[in-house]
Design a protein around this motif. Structure first.
Motif, PDB file in Angstrom:
ATOM      1  N   GLY A 177      -1.726  -1.448 -19.638  1.00 27.62           N
ATOM      2  CA  GLY A 177      -2.446  -0.689 -18.630  1.00 27.62           C
ATOM      3  C   GLY A 177      -3.940  -0.934 -18.596  1.00 27.62           C
ATOM      4  N   VAL A 178      -4.383  -2.109 -19.062  1.00 25.57           N
ATOM      5  CA  VAL A 178      -5.822  -2.378 -19.060  1.00 25.57           C
ATOM      6  C   VAL A 178      -6.300  -2.635 -17.642  1.00 25.57           C
ATOM      7  CG1 VAL A 178      -5.753  -3.327 -21.390  1.00 25.57           C
ATOM      8  CG2 VAL A 178      -5.487  -4.860 -19.443  1.00 25.57           C
ATOM      9  N   PRO A 179      -7.555  -2.228 -17.290  1.00 22.18           N
ATOM     10  CA  PRO A 179      -8.085  -2.499 -15.952  1.00 22.18           C
ATOM     11  C   PRO A 179      -8.485  -3.952 -15.766  1.00 22.18           C
ATOM     12  CG  PRO A 179      -9.724  -1.363 -17.286  1.00 22.18           C
ATOM     13  CD  PRO A 179      -8.469  -1.397 -18.093  1.00 22.18           C
ATOM     14  N   THR A 180      -8.838  -4.612 -16.859  1.00 23.97           N
ATOM     15  CA  THR A 180      -9.134  -6.038 -16.859  1.00 23.97           C
ATOM     16  C   THR A 180      -9.037  -6.533 -18.288  1.00 23.97           C
ATOM     17  OG1 THR A 180     -10.710  -7.744 -16.126  1.00 23.97           O
ATOM     18  CG2 THR A 180     -11.631  -5.786 -17.180  1.00 23.97           C
ATOM     19  N   ALA A 181      -8.765  -7.811 -18.455  1.00 23.73           N
ATOM     20  CA  ALA A 181      -8.645  -8.371 -19.805  1.00 23.73           C
ATOM     21  C   ALA A 181      -9.958  -9.023 -20.210  1.00 23.73           C
ATOM     22  CB  ALA A 181      -7.512  -9.396 -19.855  1.00 23.73           C
ATOM     23  N   PRO A 182     -10.505  -8.691 -21.385  1.00 23.71           N
ATOM     24  CA  PRO A 182     -11.741  -9.342 -21.849  1.00 23.71           C
ATOM     25  C   PRO A 182     -11.543 -10.839 -21.986  1.00 23.71           C
ATOM     26  CG  PRO A 182     -11.184  -7.430 -23.214  1.00 23.71           C
ATOM     27  CD  PRO A 182      -9.999  -7.702 -22.341  1.00 23.71           C
ATOM     28  N   ASP A 183     -12.603 -11.589 -21.810  1.00 24.87           N
ATOM     29  CA  ASP A 183     -12.479 -13.044 -21.859  1.00 24.87           C
ATOM     30  C   ASP A 183     -12.007 -13.527 -23.218  1.00 24.87           C
ATOM     31  OD1 ASP A 183     -13.016 -15.407 -20.027  1.00 24.87           O
ATOM     32  OD2 ASP A 183     -14.120 -16.049 -21.805  1.00 24.87           O
ATOM     33  N   ASP A 184     -12.369 -12.815 -24.290  1.00 24.22           N
ATOM     34  CA  ASP A 184     -11.917 -13.279 -25.602  1.00 24.22           C
ATOM     35  C   ASP A 184     -10.399 -13.175 -25.746  1.00 24.22           C
ATOM     36  OD1 ASP A 184     -11.939 -10.509 -25.678  1.00 24.22           O
ATOM     37  OD2 ASP A 184     -12.715 -10.375 -27.719  1.00 24.22           O
ATOM     38  N   VAL A 185      -9.774 -12.270 -24.999  1.00 23.05           N
ATOM     39  CA  VAL A 185      -8.314 -12.191 -25.004  1.00 23.05           C
ATOM     40  C   VAL A 185      -7.730 -13.426 -24.326  1.00 23.05           C
ATOM     41  CG1 VAL A 185      -6.318 -10.936 -24.077  1.00 23.05           C
ATOM     42  CG2 VAL A 185      -8.219  -9.675 -25.119  1.00 23.05           C
ATOM     43  N   LEU A 186      -8.349 -13.864 -23.237  1.00 24.23           N
ATOM     44  CA  LEU A 186      -7.888 -15.067 -22.546  1.00 24.23           C
ATOM     45  C   LEU A 186      -8.007 -16.286 -23.462  1.00 24.23           C
ATOM     46  CD1 LEU A 186      -9.487 -14.580 -18.994  1.00 24.23           C
ATOM     47  CD2 LEU A 186      -7.447 -13.528 -19.979  1.00 24.23           C
ATOM     48  N   VAL A 187      -9.131 -16.384 -24.154  1.00 26.61           N
ATOM     49  CA  VAL A 187      -9.336 -17.498 -25.078  1.00 26.61           C
ATOM     50  C   VAL A 187      -8.300 -17.463 -26.189  1.00 26.61           C
ATOM     51  CG1 VAL A 187     -10.930 -18.489 -26.773  1.00 26.61           C
ATOM     52  CG2 VAL A 187     -11.792 -17.708 -24.552  1.00 26.61           C
ATOM     53  N   GLU A 188      -7.997 -16.266 -26.687  1.00 27.91           N
ATOM     54  CA  GLU A 188      -6.996 -16.119 -27.751  1.00 27.91           C
ATOM     55  C   GLU A 188      -5.621 -16.560 -27.266  1.00 27.91           C
ATOM     56  OE1 GLU A 188      -5.030 -12.181 -29.406  1.00 27.91           O
ATOM     57  OE2 GLU A 188      -7.036 -12.462 -30.259  1.00 27.91           O
ATOM     58  N   ILE A 189      -5.257 -16.176 -26.048  1.00 35.08           N
ATOM     59  CA  ILE A 189      -3.969 -16.582 -25.485  1.00 35.08           C
ATOM     60  C   ILE A 189      -3.869 -18.101 -25.414  1.00 35.08           C
ATOM     61  CG2 ILE A 189      -2.594 -16.621 -23.359  1.00 35.08           C
ATOM     62  CD1 ILE A 189      -3.496 -13.734 -22.862  1.00 35.08           C
ATOM     63  N   VAL A 190      -4.945 -18.734 -24.970  1.00 35.84           N
ATOM     64  CA  VAL A 190      -4.939 -20.194 -24.817  1.00 35.84           C
ATOM     65  C   VAL A 190      -4.914 -20.890 -26.172  1.00 35.84           C
ATOM     66  CG1 VAL A 190      -6.239 -22.187 -23.969  1.00 35.84           C
ATOM     67  CG2 VAL A 190      -6.062 -20.124 -22.568  1.00 35.84           C
ATOM     68  N   ASP A 191      -5.822 -20.483 -27.057  1.00 35.37           N
ATOM     69  CA  ASP A 191      -5.989 -21.218 -28.321  1.00 35.37           C
ATOM     70  C   ASP A 191      -4.911 -20.911 -29.359  1.00 35.37           C
ATOM     71  OD1 ASP A 191      -8.214 -22.442 -27.289  1.00 35.37           O
ATOM     72  OD2 ASP A 191      -9.659 -21.132 -28.297  1.00 35.37           O
ATOM     73  N   GLU A 192      -4.423 -19.665 -29.371  1.00 34.02           N
ATOM     74  CA  GLU A 192      -3.484 -19.283 -30.419  1.00 34.02           C
ATOM     75  C   GLU A 192      -2.015 -19.330 -29.991  1.00 34.02           C
ATOM     76  OE1 GLU A 192      -4.536 -15.669 -32.390  1.00 34.02           O
ATOM     77  OE2 GLU A 192      -6.686 -16.172 -32.492  1.00 34.02           O
ATOM     78  N   VAL A 193      -1.770 -19.356 -28.698  1.00 34.41           N
ATOM     79  CA  VAL A 193      -0.384 -19.356 -28.234  1.00 34.41           C
ATOM     80  C   VAL A 193      -0.082 -20.571 -27.349  1.00 34.41           C
ATOM     81  CG1 VAL A 193       1.406 -18.079 -26.985  1.00 34.41           C
ATOM     82  CG2 VAL A 193      -0.312 -16.836 -28.326  1.00 34.41           C
ATOM     83  N   TYR A 194      -0.847 -20.708 -26.281  1.00 37.02           N
ATOM     84  CA  TYR A 194      -0.475 -21.708 -25.273  1.00 37.02           C
ATOM     85  C   TYR A 194      -0.599 -23.144 -25.770  1.00 37.02           C
ATOM     86  CZ  TYR A 194       0.074 -23.811 -20.683  1.00 37.02           C
ATOM     87  OH  TYR A 194       0.541 -24.555 -19.634  1.00 37.02           O
ATOM     88  N   LEU A 195      -1.780 -23.503 -26.264  1.00 36.59           N
ATOM     89  CA  LEU A 195      -1.967 -24.892 -26.687  1.00 36.59           C
ATOM     90  C   LEU A 195      -1.056 -25.280 -27.844  1.00 36.59           C
ATOM     91  CD1 LEU A 195      -5.830 -25.331 -26.284  1.00 36.59           C
ATOM     92  CD2 LEU A 195      -4.002 -26.137 -24.774  1.00 36.59           C
ATOM     93  N   PRO A 196      -0.905 -24.426 -28.888  1.00 33.91           N
ATOM     94  CA  PRO A 196       0.057 -24.790 -29.942  1.00 33.91           C
ATOM     95  C   PRO A 196       1.485 -24.960 -29.404  1.00 33.91           C
ATOM     96  CG  PRO A 196      -1.414 -23.077 -30.724  1.00 33.91           C
ATOM     97  CD  PRO A 196      -1.680 -23.208 -29.257  1.00 33.91           C
ATOM     98  N   LEU A 197       1.851 -24.154 -28.408  1.00 30.37           N
ATOM     99  CA  LEU A 197       3.202 -24.238 -27.860  1.00 30.37           C
ATOM    100  C   LEU A 197       3.422 -25.562 -27.125  1.00 30.37           C
ATOM    101  CD1 LEU A 197       5.955 -22.970 -27.201  1.00 30.37           C
ATOM    102  CD2 LEU A 197       4.869 -21.922 -25.199  1.00 30.37           C
ATOM    103  N   VAL A 198       2.498 -25.914 -26.229  1.00 34.23           N
ATOM    104  CA  VAL A 198       2.715 -27.129 -25.433  1.00 34.23           C
ATOM    105  C   VAL A 198       2.544 -28.397 -26.269  1.00 34.23           C
ATOM    106  CG1 VAL A 198       2.049 -26.003 -23.280  1.00 34.23           C
ATOM    107  CG2 VAL A 198       0.313 -27.239 -24.609  1.00 34.23           C
ATOM    108  N   ARG A 199       1.860 -28.263 -27.425  1.00 37.76           N
ATOM    109  CA  ARG A 199       1.662 -29.424 -28.289  1.00 37.76           C
ATOM    110  C   ARG A 199       2.641 -29.469 -29.456  1.00 37.76           C
ATOM    111  NH1 ARG A 199      -4.922 -28.664 -28.329  1.00 37.76           N
ATOM    112  NH2 ARG A 199      -5.335 -29.747 -26.361  1.00 37.76           N
ATOM    113  N   ARG A 200       3.635 -28.602 -29.438  1.00 39.26           N
ATOM    114  CA  ARG A 200       4.520 -28.467 -30.595  1.00 39.26           C
ATOM    115  C   ARG A 200       5.340 -29.719 -30.876  1.00 39.26           C
ATOM    116  NH1 ARG A 200       7.096 -26.749 -26.311  1.00 39.26           N
ATOM    117  NH2 ARG A 200       9.386 -26.858 -26.108  1.00 39.26           N
ATOM    118  N   SER A 201       5.472 -30.605 -29.883  1.00 40.88           N
ATOM    119  CA  SER A 201       6.244 -31.828 -30.092  1.00 40.88           C
ATOM    120  C   SER A 201       5.482 -32.887 -30.854  1.00 40.88           C
ATOM    121  CB  SER A 201       6.672 -32.397 -28.731  1.00 40.88           C
ATOM    122  OG  SER A 201       7.503 -31.489 -28.051  1.00 40.88           O
ATOM    123  N   GLY A 202       4.226 -32.582 -31.217  1.00 40.42           N
ATOM    124  CA  GLY A 202       3.425 -33.539 -31.965  1.00 40.42           C
ATOM    125  C   GLY A 202       2.625 -34.443 -31.034  1.00 40.42           C
ATOM    126  N   PRO A 203       1.833 -35.320 -31.590  1.00 41.72           N
ATOM    127  CA  PRO A 203       0.986 -36.184 -30.761  1.00 41.72           C
ATOM    128  C   PRO A 203       1.818 -37.154 -29.928  1.00 41.72           C
ATOM    129  CG  PRO A 203       0.928 -36.882 -33.055  1.00 41.72           C
ATOM    130  CD  PRO A 203       1.649 -35.573 -33.018  1.00 41.72           C
TER     131      PRO A 203
END
Length: 206
Positions: A177-203
């Motif tokens: 129910g947040v009115p907006t998401a702080p930018d550090d939350v967006l960065v956390e989503i990208v750096d800690e979840v999204y990028l590791p997920l899409v790169r999980r197959s290795g280089p």
């Protein structure tokens, strides 16, 4: 004389059929939605604004939620995906755009519709677009570019993987129910979840 004019107007209204009547109803629903939100949207108000009756609306949309979703889709536009040359920057930009949208008055309408839809999967699909995978298109586009640059493996090019970041952002609004998401939350989503997920197959092999 006034009665004659009113009668002529009503006659003109009753003659509208097909696409013309449907567009008149949608315009009225859009106006009601932007003025009063989903909570204030009623079939009676839309019918009065469109100059028709509720039966004409129910023949096209079975309930208020279906009409609200159709009206919301009239308000949305397709935006070109970012192309910064870097996957992280592209994904952050997509998330920031989504965050701005969800934080806007139009985003408030979207959150009301999602809450009203609950588990109605078919209505949620309409809310995103006519096809279930349409919402993934910009995310798949930036991933395809990243694959071409050698940043991630082709195995990442799946809609469920591609949209993980925006789903997590949506949960911030819908579940927390947040009115907006702080930018550090967006960065956390990208750096800690999204990028590791899409790169999980290795280089990617050179």
């Amino acid at each position: 004389m006034a009665g004659d004019v009113t009668g002529q107007q009503n006659a003109g209204r009753t003659r509208r059929r097909g696409a013309a009547l449907e567009q008149a109803i949608l315009r009225a629903a859009v106006d009601e939605l932007t003025e009063s939100g989903y909570a204030g949207l009623t079939m009676d108000k839309v019918a009065a604004r469109a100059g028709t009756n509720k039966n004409a609306i129910y023949r096209r949309w079975p309930n208020r939620l279906a009409l609200g979703i159709a009206a919301y889709r009239q308000l949305t536009t397709t935006v070109r995906p970012p192309d910064t040359g870097d996957l992280r920057d592209d994904v952050l930009e997509l998330l920031r755009r989504a965050n701005r949208h969800w934080s806007s008055p139009l985003g408030m309408i979207l959150r009301e519709l999602l809450a009203a839809a609950g588990g109605a999967a078919e209505l949620l699909a309409q809310l995103q677009d006519q096809s279930g995978d349409a919402a993934a298109v910009p995310w798949l586009t930036v991933l395809e570019r990243a694959v071409a640059r050698g940043e991630v493996a082709p195995e990442a090019l799946r809609p469920r993987v591609a949209t993980v970041a925006v789903v997590l952002l949506r949960n911030e609004f819908v579940m927390r129910g947040v009115p907006t998401a702080p930018d550090d939350v967006l960065v956390e989503i990208v750096d800690e979840v999204y990028l590791p997920l899409v790169r999980r197959s290795g280089p990617v092999p050179s």
